[in-house]
Design an enzyme around this catalytic site. Structure first.
Site, PDB file in Angstrom:
ATOM      1  N   GLY A 108      91.101 -19.460  -1.026  1.00 48.21           N
ATOM      2  CA  GLY A 108      92.546 -19.317  -1.167  1.00 48.21           C
ATOM      3  C   GLY A 108      93.035 -19.448  -2.601  1.00 48.21           C
ATOM      4  N   THR A 109      92.481 -20.400  -3.328  1.00 45.78           N
ATOM      5  CA  THR A 109      92.948 -20.636  -4.701  1.00 45.78           C
ATOM      6  C   THR A 109      92.724 -19.401  -5.566  1.00 45.78           C
ATOM      7  OG1 THR A 109      92.467 -22.982  -4.457  1.00 45.78           O
ATOM      8  CG2 THR A 109      92.668 -22.163  -6.709  1.00 45.78           C
TER       9      THR A 109
ATOM     10  N   THR B 279      77.407 -10.772  -7.718  1.00 45.26           N
ATOM     11  CA  THR B 279      76.663 -10.633  -6.463  1.00 45.26           C
ATOM     12  C   THR B 279      77.403 -11.345  -5.334  1.00 45.26           C
ATOM     13  OG1 THR B 279      74.642 -10.484  -7.724  1.00 45.26           O
ATOM     14  CG2 THR B 279      74.403 -11.024  -5.390  1.00 45.26           C
TER      15      THR B 279
ATOM     16  N   SER C 207      91.569 -17.923   3.388  1.00 43.39           N
ATOM     17  CA  SER C 207      90.440 -18.798   3.059  1.00 43.39           C
ATOM     18  C   SER C 207      89.677 -19.134   4.339  1.00 43.39           C
ATOM     19  CB  SER C 207      90.991 -20.077   2.423  1.00 43.39           C
ATOM     20  OG  SER C 207      89.938 -20.967   2.172  1.00 43.39           O
TER      21      SER C 207
ATOM     22  N   CYS D 192      94.564 -31.333  -1.169  1.00 43.14           N
ATOM     23  CA  CYS D 192      94.164 -30.965  -2.525  1.00 43.14           C
ATOM     24  C   CYS D 192      94.871 -31.856  -3.529  1.00 43.14           C
ATOM     25  CB  CYS D 192      94.523 -29.508  -2.788  1.00 43.14           C
ATOM     26  SG  CYS D 192      94.111 -28.438  -1.408  1.00 43.14           S
TER      27      CYS D 192
ATOM     28  N   HIS E 183      87.483 -21.429   5.228  1.00 41.86           N
ATOM     29  CA  HIS E 183      87.284 -22.797   5.743  1.00 41.86           C
ATOM     30  C   HIS E 183      88.508 -23.351   6.472  1.00 41.86           C
ATOM     31  CE1 HIS E 183      89.255 -25.573   2.704  1.00 41.86           C
ATOM     32  NE2 HIS E 183      89.282 -24.444   2.023  1.00 41.86           N
TER      33      HIS E 183
ATOM     34  N   GLN F  15      97.070 -21.041   5.634  1.00 39.58           N
ATOM     35  CA  GLN F  15      97.239 -21.944   6.783  1.00 39.58           C
ATOM     36  C   GLN F  15      97.519 -21.181   8.082  1.00 39.58           C
ATOM     37  OE1 GLN F  15      96.871 -25.271   7.029  1.00 39.58           O
ATOM     38  NE2 GLN F  15      96.362 -25.511   4.871  1.00 39.58           N
TER      39      GLN F  15
ATOM     40  N   ASN G 148     101.400 -25.733   4.208  1.00 39.71           N
ATOM     41  CA  ASN G 148     100.239 -26.579   4.514  1.00 39.71           C
ATOM     42  C   ASN G 148     100.618 -28.015   4.869  1.00 39.71           C
ATOM     43  OD1 ASN G 148     100.820 -26.034   1.656  1.00 39.71           O
ATOM     44  ND2 ASN G 148      99.430 -27.722   1.250  1.00 39.71           N
TER      45      ASN G 148
HETATM   46  N1  PLP Z   1      96.975 -22.205  -0.073  1.00 43.27           N
HETATM   47  C1  PLP Z   1      97.256 -23.061   0.911  1.00 43.27           C
HETATM   48  C2  PLP Z   1      98.531 -22.925   1.677  1.00 43.27           C
HETATM   49  C3  PLP Z   1      96.351 -24.095   1.224  1.00 43.27           C
HETATM   50  O1  PLP Z   1      96.640 -24.956   2.210  1.00 43.27           O
HETATM   51  C4  PLP Z   1      95.161 -24.206   0.465  1.00 43.27           C
HETATM   52  C5  PLP Z   1      94.230 -25.331   0.701  1.00 43.27           C
HETATM   53  O2  PLP Z   1      94.608 -26.402   1.133  1.00 43.27           O
HETATM   54  C6  PLP Z   1      94.911 -23.255  -0.539  1.00 43.27           C
HETATM   55  C7  PLP Z   1      95.839 -22.270  -0.785  1.00 43.27           C
HETATM   56  C8  PLP Z   1      93.644 -23.288  -1.330  1.00 43.27           C
HETATM   57  O3  PLP Z   1      92.597 -22.741  -0.566  1.00 43.27           O
HETATM   58  P1  PLP Z   1      91.062 -22.994  -0.956  1.00 43.27           P
HETATM   59  O4  PLP Z   1      90.737 -24.396  -0.577  1.00 43.27           O
HETATM   60  O5  PLP Z   1      90.301 -22.006  -0.142  1.00 43.27           O
HETATM   61  O6  PLP Z   1      90.942 -22.721  -2.412  1.00 43.27           O
END
Ligand code: PLP
Length: 387
Positions: free
Chosen positions: A72-73, A244, A206, A329, A208, A186, A158
């Protein structure tokens, strides 16, 4: 030793069994580099192609519109920093409750002479359509370089689970000639997501967060959106993100998403039921439930009067219950989160905020254990405060 009760599914989720099984060959026997032309590698190339098709089908996109990323980031940063044209006068509109992956990407651009406007939210955490319209209308008629390039609003928050009116926000954005990105990290795999119905130009995801592996995700980029490459190098991801591929991760992500989309309605119903059980079990406590009625099932943000979220987290941890104080995070930051501040939770409650996020593996017994732990811990604190 008693089992852990994991109730922090908005931070990360347990890897789905089918996704785990699907990943195994690509971690061991099938280790060929997908870019090589011999048949041994072609299987990996095919696995990536099929995964891309499967993911695209889950969100009603075309396979070429899916670009694999590390999560996600990266997807958020890519969408916000690399939307063309490549000028340093980029203007962005976002909201005050975005994840830091969006907020800090905007901040970095802000430092480099680009500008960001931050839309406010109401008490439920809903971004104002009217405010977006006003911000964009003010720029109508100005030269292109002074108008907004991109609007980025999350599909679901989130910390409080609120689902945003993305379809309407994207419509307003397009009627003023800007691109629209949504962070669906989310939401995807938890509520129906159809990029065409939403009308978004880019969307971050994302794995996970939907029972896939960590360190892999994707960015949906609608055909014709002028996104610049993330990495230069080889021709992977059509030259947009060289390097890769994470074959096992991509295969695991595609399988996890397919499973979750298939079971979506059933999971939603179960989670809403568990949520209601949990909340009704806390009747005797003084608390506010944050967020909107229209929220991600299982995401329960509670602000307890006179409590301290950080201390609650540790006392629950002692009972082998995992919850969060806000954004995982940001767990080193003990201040009241930007989201809780933005929705205006009164101070005597705001400090006592925790996020319980239930997932598809949680049971009635888990919810009963969480309720009874909170009754004991918070009940004790509140009795003390009223004495
Ligand atoms: N965006 C949202 C709304 C999230 O909740 C998160 C992670 O908590 C992220 C982005 C970041 O995702 P990633 O952990 O895959 O980098």
């Amino acid at each position: 030793m008693s089992q852990w009760i994991y109730a922090d599914n908005a931070a990360t989720t347990k890897l789905d069994d089918a996704a785990f099984e699907a990943m195994l060959p690509w971690l061991k026997e099938e280790y060929g580099n997908p870019s090589q032309p011999y048949s041994f590698s072609q299987k990996a190339k095919q696995a990536i192609r099929e995964s891309r098709e499967s993911i695209a089908a889950c969100i009603n996109a075309e396979p070429e519109e899916i670009l694999f990323t590390s999560g996600g980031t990266e997807s958020d940063n890519w969408a916000i920093k690399c939307i063309g044209p490549d000028t340093d006068t980029k203007k962005i509109v976002t909201s005050v409750i975005e994840h830091h992956a969006v907020l800090n990407a905007c901040k970095r651009l802000d430092n480099n002479r680009a500008e960001a406007d931050y839309l406010s939210v109401d008490k439920q955490g809903i971004v104002s359509r009217e405010e977006l319209r006003q911000v964009l209308e003010l720029q109508d008629g100005a030269p292109r370089s002074q108008r907004t390039t991109i609007v980025s609003i999350m599909l679901a928050n989130n910390e409080i689970g609120t689902i945003e009116p993305i379809k309407e926000l994207a419509f307003i954005t397009h009627s003023h000639g800007a691109w629209f990105h949504t962070d669906a990290v989310q939401a995807l795999g938890h509520i129906p997501v159809d990029v065409k119905k939403l009308g978004v130009d880019m969307m971050s995801a994302s794995a996970h967060k939907f029972n896939g592996p960590k360190g892999v995700g994707f960015l949906y980029v609608k055909k014709g959106v002028p996104l610049l490459p993330h990495n230069d190098g080889g021709s992977q991801e059509r030259g947009m993100r060289a390097g890769t591929e994470n074959v096992a991760g991509i295969v695991g992500m595609a399988r996890a998403l397919k499973v979750n989309c298939h079971d979506l309605e059933e999971n939603q119903k179960r989670l809403l039921l568990l949520e209601n059980m949990l909340i009704s079990g806390l009747d005797s406590l003084a608390f506010i439930r944050n967020g909107s009625d229209n929220h991600i099932p299982g995401n329960i943000s509670l602000s307890f009067k006179d409590a301290d979220g950080e201390a609650l987290l540790h006392r629950l941890d002692f009972k082998r219950i995992c919850v969060s104080t806000g954004s995982a995070c940001d767990s080193v930051n003990t201040q009241i989160s930007h989201v809780i501040k933005a929705i205006g939770v009164p101070e005597s409650y705001a400090k006592g905020t925790i996020r319980i996020s239930l997932g598809k593996s949680n049971t009635i017994a888990d919810v009963e254990a969480i309720s009874s732990a909170l009754l004991q811990i918070v009940g004790g604190i509140q009795k003390e405060a009223y004495r």
